[in-house]
Design a protein around this motif. Structure first.
Motif, PDB file in Angstrom:
ATOM      1  N   TYR A 196       5.557   6.287  -3.876  1.00  0.00           N
ATOM      2  CA  TYR A 196       6.087   6.565  -5.206  1.00  0.00           C
ATOM      3  C   TYR A 196       6.019   5.294  -6.051  1.00  0.00           C
ATOM      4  O   TYR A 196       6.623   4.275  -5.704  1.00  0.00           O
ATOM      5  N   LEU A 197       5.238   5.346  -7.115  1.00  0.00           N
ATOM      6  CA  LEU A 197       5.022   4.228  -8.039  1.00  0.00           C
ATOM      7  C   LEU A 197       4.523   2.958  -7.336  1.00  0.00           C
ATOM      8  O   LEU A 197       4.774   1.839  -7.790  1.00  0.00           O
ATOM      9  N   ALA A 198       3.813   3.149  -6.239  1.00  0.00           N
ATOM     10  CA  ALA A 198       3.317   2.007  -5.456  1.00  0.00           C
ATOM     11  C   ALA A 198       2.318   1.181  -6.258  1.00  0.00           C
ATOM     12  O   ALA A 198       1.500   1.717  -7.009  1.00  0.00           O
ATOM     13  N   GLU A 199       2.391  -0.120  -6.075  1.00  0.00           N
ATOM     14  CA  GLU A 199       1.432  -1.036  -6.686  1.00  0.00           C
ATOM     15  C   GLU A 199       0.160  -1.050  -5.855  1.00  0.00           C
ATOM     16  O   GLU A 199       0.141  -0.610  -4.697  1.00  0.00           O
ATOM     17  N   ALA A 200      -0.903  -1.561  -6.429  1.00  0.00           N
ATOM     18  CA  ALA A 200      -2.209  -1.570  -5.770  1.00  0.00           C
ATOM     19  C   ALA A 200      -2.151  -2.211  -4.385  1.00  0.00           C
ATOM     20  O   ALA A 200      -2.715  -1.680  -3.422  1.00  0.00           O
ATOM     21  N   ASN A 201      -1.468  -3.326  -4.262  1.00  0.00           N
ATOM     22  CA  ASN A 201      -1.403  -4.011  -2.972  1.00  0.00           C
ATOM     23  C   ASN A 201      -0.686  -3.170  -1.922  1.00  0.00           C
ATOM     24  O   ASN A 201      -1.076  -3.159  -0.752  1.00  0.00           O
ATOM     25  N   ASP A 202       0.366  -2.450  -2.332  1.00  0.00           N
ATOM     26  CA  ASP A 202       1.083  -1.578  -1.398  1.00  0.00           C
ATOM     27  C   ASP A 202       0.185  -0.419  -0.950  1.00  0.00           C
ATOM     28  O   ASP A 202       0.193  -0.033   0.218  1.00  0.00           O
ATOM     29  N   LEU A 203      -0.572   0.143  -1.880  1.00  0.00           N
ATOM     30  CA  LEU A 203      -1.504   1.214  -1.532  1.00  0.00           C
ATOM     31  C   LEU A 203      -2.574   0.703  -0.572  1.00  0.00           C
ATOM     32  O   LEU A 203      -2.928   1.370   0.406  1.00  0.00           O
ATOM     33  N   LEU A 204      -3.070  -0.482  -0.845  1.00  0.00           N
ATOM     34  CA  LEU A 204      -4.085  -1.092   0.009  1.00  0.00           C
ATOM     35  C   LEU A 204      -3.543  -1.320   1.423  1.00  0.00           C
ATOM     36  O   LEU A 204      -4.213  -1.003   2.414  1.00  0.00           O
ATOM     37  N   MET A 205      -2.325  -1.820   1.510  1.00  0.00           N
ATOM     38  CA  MET A 205      -1.727  -2.052   2.833  1.00  0.00           C
ATOM     39  C   MET A 205      -1.562  -0.734   3.587  1.00  0.00           C
ATOM     40  O   MET A 205      -1.792  -0.676   4.796  1.00  0.00           O
ATOM     41  N   ARG A 206      -1.217   0.345   2.874  1.00  0.00           N
ATOM     42  CA  ARG A 206      -1.080   1.653   3.534  1.00  0.00           C
ATOM     43  C   ARG A 206      -2.433   2.143   4.018  1.00  0.00           C
ATOM     44  O   ARG A 206      -2.556   2.687   5.127  1.00  0.00           O
ATOM     45  N   LEU A 207      -3.459   1.978   3.211  1.00  0.00           N
ATOM     46  CA  LEU A 207      -4.792   2.423   3.609  1.00  0.00           C
ATOM     47  C   LEU A 207      -5.300   1.661   4.826  1.00  0.00           C
ATOM     48  O   LEU A 207      -6.000   2.224   5.670  1.00  0.00           O
ATOM     49  N   ARG A 208      -4.944   0.412   4.945  1.00  0.00           N
ATOM     50  CA  ARG A 208      -5.371  -0.385   6.104  1.00  0.00           C
ATOM     51  C   ARG A 208      -4.757   0.125   7.411  1.00  0.00           C
ATOM     52  O   ARG A 208      -5.213  -0.229   8.485  1.00  0.00           O
ATOM     53  N   GLN A 209      -3.730   0.954   7.320  1.00  0.00           N
ATOM     54  CA  GLN A 209      -3.090   1.527   8.503  1.00  0.00           C
ATOM     55  C   GLN A 209      -3.727   2.838   8.947  1.00  0.00           C
ATOM     56  O   GLN A 209      -3.380   3.364  10.004  1.00  0.00           O
ATOM     57  N   VAL A 210      -4.648   3.379   8.160  1.00  0.00           N
ATOM     58  CA  VAL A 210      -5.287   4.651   8.505  1.00  0.00           C
ATOM     59  C   VAL A 210      -6.139   4.449   9.751  1.00  0.00           C
ATOM     60  O   VAL A 210      -6.840   3.449   9.892  1.00  0.00           O
TER      61      VAL A 210
ATOM     62  N   LEU B  49     -16.475   3.335   1.286  1.00  0.00           N
ATOM     63  CA  LEU B  49     -16.223   1.980   1.748  1.00  0.00           C
ATOM     64  C   LEU B  49     -17.532   1.336   2.184  1.00  0.00           C
ATOM     65  O   LEU B  49     -18.394   2.003   2.754  1.00  0.00           O
ATOM     66  N   THR B  50     -17.664   0.058   1.900  1.00  0.00           N
ATOM     67  CA  THR B  50     -18.837  -0.694   2.343  1.00  0.00           C
ATOM     68  C   THR B  50     -18.516  -1.472   3.617  1.00  0.00           C
ATOM     69  O   THR B  50     -19.325  -2.271   4.069  1.00  0.00           O
ATOM     70  N   VAL B  51     -17.344  -1.217   4.153  1.00  0.00           N
ATOM     71  CA  VAL B  51     -16.910  -1.788   5.432  1.00  0.00           C
ATOM     72  C   VAL B  51     -16.705  -0.613   6.389  1.00  0.00           C
ATOM     73  O   VAL B  51     -16.418   0.503   5.960  1.00  0.00           O
ATOM     74  N   PRO B  52     -16.841  -0.831   7.702  1.00  0.00           N
ATOM     75  CA  PRO B  52     -16.799   0.291   8.628  1.00  0.00           C
ATOM     76  C   PRO B  52     -15.406   0.800   8.988  1.00  0.00           C
ATOM     77  O   PRO B  52     -15.262   1.924   9.458  1.00  0.00           O
ATOM     78  N   ARG B  53     -14.374  -0.010   8.768  1.00  0.00           N
ATOM     79  CA  ARG B  53     -13.029   0.382   9.205  1.00  0.00           C
ATOM     80  C   ARG B  53     -12.030   0.283   8.059  1.00  0.00           C
ATOM     81  O   ARG B  53     -12.122  -0.594   7.205  1.00  0.00           O
ATOM     82  N   TRP B  54     -11.041   1.180   8.096  1.00  0.00           N
ATOM     83  CA  TRP B  54      -9.986   1.168   7.081  1.00  0.00           C
ATOM     84  C   TRP B  54      -9.248  -0.172   7.069  1.00  0.00           C
ATOM     85  O   TRP B  54      -8.840  -0.642   6.014  1.00  0.00           O
TER      86      TRP B  54
END
Length: 183
Positions: free
Chosen positions: A87-101, A146-151
């Protein structure tokens, strides 16, 4: 078969602020225009064959309703995770969540809010591509490969923009007159 993960970023459809100005921001539902706009995006998902394997959704009412209005365009078995931290997450918070996928998830749809989504969409692109996403109005959809192989490796300039659509651009492409502007 696609070799790299795919990220779909979707801003919630237009919410209804006028119905109750005292309502908490998180509780605002979609407006009638928002429901119409998200139907266009749902049709685009189907036409483009975009089928996410996981949906990460903010806990706001308007984001959950956006996903509900997309349901017919999503695979029936797709997990939808509604997460308060989005909810109202900033870009860095969204990025950190995506790295956990999990790396076994080929495609993720994030349904969230500006300015975080727009900042994320821009930051993931290389500088020469950023002009392709000048704004991120309600119900806008950005599709990134993504141009990288892993989340876990997703970061600045680590994606390629495959598609960017708004309800307005879809109406214009269909030759349908616009009744109101996207916000």
């Amino acid at each position: 078969m696609r070799r790299s993960p795919r990220l779909l970023l979707l801003r919630h459809a237009k919410s209804d602020v006028a119905s109750d100005p005292t309502m908490r921001d998180q509780d605002r539902p979609l407006s009638p225009k928002g429901r119409t706009s998200i139907a266009l995006i749902a049709d685009h998902l189907v036409a483009a064959g975009l089928e996410p394997d996981l949906v990460l959704c903010s806990s706001a009412v308007r984001t959950r309703e956006t996903v509900a209005h997309l349901a017919h365009a999503l695979p029936s078995s797709v997990p939808v995770l509604v997460e308060d931290q989005l909810y109202l997450a900033e870009a860095n918070d969204l990025l950190m969540r995506l790295r956990q996928v999990d790396d076994g998830v080929p495609s993720v749809l994030v349904v969230g809010h500006n300015p975080g989504l727009h900042s994320l969409a821009m930051g993931l692109l290389s500088p020469p591509e950023r002009h392709r996403v000048p704004t991120f109005p309600t119900a806008a959809l950005a599709v990134h490969d993504l141009t990288v192989p892993r989340w876990s490796e997703i970061g600045p300039a680590s994606t390629r923009l495959v598609d960017f659509v708004t309800p307005r651009s879809l109406r214009e492409a269909a030759g349908t007159p616009e009744q109101a502007t996207d916000v």
